[in-house]
Motif scaffolding. Sequence first.
Motif, mmCIF file in Angstrom:
data_model
loop_
_atom_site.group_PDB
_atom_site.id
_atom_site.type_symbol
_atom_site.label_atom_id
_atom_site.label_comp_id
_atom_site.label_asym_id
_atom_site.label_seq_id
_atom_site.Cartn_x
_atom_site.Cartn_y
_atom_site.Cartn_z
ATOM 1 N N ARG A 33 50.720 44.132 41.247
ATOM 2 C CA ARG A 33 52.031 44.790 41.258
ATOM 3 C C ARG A 33 52.255 45.649 40.031
ATOM 4 O O ARG A 33 52.875 46.705 40.111
ATOM 5 C CB ARG A 33 53.142 43.739 41.382
ATOM 6 C CG ARG A 33 53.270 43.146 42.767
ATOM 7 C CD ARG A 33 54.421 42.169 42.861
ATOM 8 N NE ARG A 33 54.211 41.001 42.004
ATOM 9 C CZ ARG A 33 55.042 39.976 41.913
ATOM 10 N NH1 ARG A 33 56.165 39.984 42.622
ATOM 11 N NH2 ARG A 33 54.776 38.948 41.137
ATOM 12 N N ASP A 34 51.760 45.190 38.882
ATOM 13 C CA ASP A 34 52.022 45.881 37.615
ATOM 14 C C ASP A 34 50.697 46.226 36.947
ATOM 15 O O ASP A 34 49.928 45.338 36.569
ATOM 16 C CB ASP A 34 52.851 44.972 36.706
ATOM 17 C CG ASP A 34 53.298 45.655 35.424
ATOM 18 O OD1 ASP A 34 52.898 46.816 35.186
ATOM 19 O OD2 ASP A 34 54.049 45.019 34.657
ATOM 20 N N GLN A 50 47.479 49.731 41.847
ATOM 21 C CA GLN A 50 48.857 49.245 41.978
ATOM 22 C C GLN A 50 49.103 48.884 43.440
ATOM 23 O O GLN A 50 48.900 49.699 44.344
ATOM 24 C CB GLN A 50 49.848 50.319 41.521
ATOM 25 C CG GLN A 50 51.260 49.799 41.244
ATOM 26 C CD GLN A 50 52.088 49.543 42.503
ATOM 27 O OE1 GLN A 50 51.985 50.285 43.475
ATOM 28 N NE2 GLN A 50 52.909 48.501 42.496
ATOM 29 N N ASP A 52 51.802 46.345 45.751
ATOM 30 C CA ASP A 52 52.864 45.365 45.981
ATOM 31 C C ASP A 52 52.932 45.139 47.483
ATOM 32 O O ASP A 52 53.311 46.041 48.234
ATOM 33 C CB ASP A 52 54.194 45.900 45.443
ATOM 34 C CG ASP A 52 55.357 44.933 45.630
ATOM 35 O OD1 ASP A 52 55.205 43.941 46.373
ATOM 36 O OD2 ASP A 52 56.428 45.179 45.050
ATOM 37 N N SER A 58 53.787 51.321 48.620
ATOM 38 C CA SER A 58 52.788 50.886 47.650
ATOM 39 C C SER A 58 51.470 50.565 48.349
ATOM 40 O O SER A 58 50.387 50.926 47.860
ATOM 41 C CB SER A 58 53.286 49.655 46.889
ATOM 42 O OG SER A 58 52.263 49.085 46.093
ATOM 43 N N THR A 99 56.308 37.807 50.957
ATOM 44 C CA THR A 99 55.012 37.994 50.297
ATOM 45 C C THR A 99 53.888 37.288 51.051
ATOM 46 O O THR A 99 52.870 37.895 51.397
ATOM 47 C CB THR A 99 55.059 37.469 48.849
ATOM 48 O OG1 THR A 99 55.982 38.235 48.090
ATOM 49 C CG2 THR A 99 53.683 37.564 48.202
#
Length: 226
Positions: A33-34, A50, A52, A58, A99
Motif C-alpha cells: 500500500r505504501d 504500489q 492497495d 490502484s 481486504t
Amino acid sequence: MTTTLISGANRSLGLETARRLIDAGHTVYAGMRDLASAAEVQNVGAHPVQLDVTDQRSIEAALAQLPELDVLVNNAGVLGRSFGVDDLDADAMREVFDTNVFGVVRLTQAALPLLRRSSNPVIVNVASGVGFARSLATPGTDEHFVRAVPYASSKAAVIALTLQYAKNLPEFRVNASDPGYTSTDFNGHSGHQTITEGTDATVMLAQLGTGGPTGKFFNRAGNIDY
C-alpha cells in the motif's frame, strides 16, 4: 522466467514469500500500500509496486506495470478490530472482508487477462486454518482458541472462493495455503512456527506445474482434506 505478483509483500509472510520465490528463480513484483517501505522488498531483489487491494484504480495501475504474469499470490490481509461478539458489528465485518475477501476478488479478476496469456497460470490464496471449520471445532488445535468472528469468517470465504475459481478456471492451478500459527507482527510474534515454515505451503503452491493439484487447501505438511 516466471513472473509473480504478491500482494501485501512488504513484510512478514509476504516478504518471506517474495524472498524465497526470487531464490527459486521467479521475477517478483511486490505489492504494498505504501511505497515508503519499498527498500525492504528491494533488499531481497523484488520490484516494489504500489498496490492497495481495496482500491480498484490502484490495482489497475499496478497490473499495468507488469510485462506479463504467471503467478498471483493473494497474500494481503487484515486481522480487524473485533475479537469477540461484544465488539462485533457489521462495519467490523465489512472492513475485514473488504481486504481479505473482496480484495482477493478485485485483484484476481483484474489479473485474469494477464494470467490467461501464461502457459502455466497459477493463483495462490493465502487463507488460514482459522477459516477451516474442522480446525476451529477441534479442541487442542491452534485454531480452536480463536474467538474473532470477522477474520475466521473471511478466511473461510477465501477457502470457498478458491474452490470456485478452480472449478471455473480448469486450465489454471488455483489453491489455498494455510501458513499455520507463525510468529509474525500479525500476532505479536506469539506463533510457534518460523516465518520460513509459515511460507512453505505458499511457496510450494506458487511453483506448481500444469499437472499439479488445483482447488486444494495445503499447509506445510501437505493437503488438508475438506
